[in-house]
Write a protein that holds these residues in place. Structure first.
Motif, PDB file in Angstrom:
ATOM      1  N   TYR A 213      -5.148  -2.101 -12.226  1.00  0.00           N
ATOM      2  CA  TYR A 213      -5.327  -0.924 -13.012  1.00  0.00           C
ATOM      3  C   TYR A 213      -4.281   0.168 -12.635  1.00  0.00           C
ATOM      4  CZ  TYR A 213      -8.653  -4.123 -14.744  1.00  0.00           C
ATOM      5  OH  TYR A 213      -9.368  -5.438 -15.159  1.00  0.00           O
ATOM      6  N   GLY A 214      -3.611  -0.025 -11.805  1.00  0.00           N
ATOM      7  CA  GLY A 214      -2.710   0.777 -11.316  1.00  0.00           C
ATOM      8  C   GLY A 214      -3.651   2.179 -10.348  1.00  0.00           C
ATOM      9  N   ILE A 215      -2.708   3.370  -9.894  1.00  0.00           N
ATOM     10  CA  ILE A 215      -3.027   4.228  -9.355  1.00  0.00           C
ATOM     11  C   ILE A 215      -2.701   5.557  -9.734  1.00  0.00           C
ATOM     12  CG2 ILE A 215      -2.933   5.579  -6.821  1.00  0.00           C
ATOM     13  CD1 ILE A 215      -2.372   2.955  -5.693  1.00  0.00           C
ATOM     14  N   PRO A 216      -3.683   6.274 -10.486  1.00  0.00           N
ATOM     15  CA  PRO A 216      -5.118   6.090 -10.499  1.00  0.00           C
ATOM     16  C   PRO A 216      -5.492   4.927 -11.381  1.00  0.00           C
ATOM     17  CG  PRO A 216      -4.637   7.972 -11.779  1.00  0.00           C
ATOM     18  CD  PRO A 216      -3.287   7.535 -11.065  1.00  0.00           C
ATOM     19  N   ALA A 217      -6.199   4.064 -11.136  1.00  0.00           N
ATOM     20  CA  ALA A 217      -6.862   3.251 -12.049  1.00  0.00           C
ATOM     21  C   ALA A 217      -7.408   3.453 -13.400  1.00  0.00           C
ATOM     22  CB  ALA A 217      -8.079   2.330 -11.407  1.00  0.00           C
TER      23      ALA A 217
END
Length: 93
Positions: free
Chosen positions: A45-49
């Motif tokens: 979900y990436g950074i930030p999620a």
């Protein structure tokens, strides 16, 4: 007699310290495992999620609760420095 009581108390205290050290090792390993699981759950979900589905959020929350229960708090110096939010269950502003 007083010295015998002192020796017994000292042995009991020593056994307690050894038991506490032994118990903290699995807790540290458990905390490390939980941290890894949290990162793995959030990685897609990436950074930030962002866009984390409710089922994944529930799994993360469960592991965060386990982490909070298993970990010894770090010294405050460990919290110094810059921080970046990777995940939050708070609504966005």
């Amino acid at each position: 007699r007083a010295t015998d009581h002192g020796r017994v108390a000292t042995r009991a205290a020593r056994r307690e310290r050894v038991a506490m050290r032994a118990a903290s090792a699995p807790a540290a390993m458990d905390a490390s495992r939980l941290q890894s699981e949290i990162k793995a759950l959030l990685a897609p979900y990436g950074i930030p999620a962002l866009g984390v589905p409710p089922s994944v959020a529930a799994a993360v929350d469960e592991r965060c609760a386990g982490l909070a229960a298993s970990a010894t708090p770090p010294p405050l110096e460990a919290l110094d420095g810059d921080w970046r939010v990777l995940y939050s269950d708070a609504p966005s502003p």
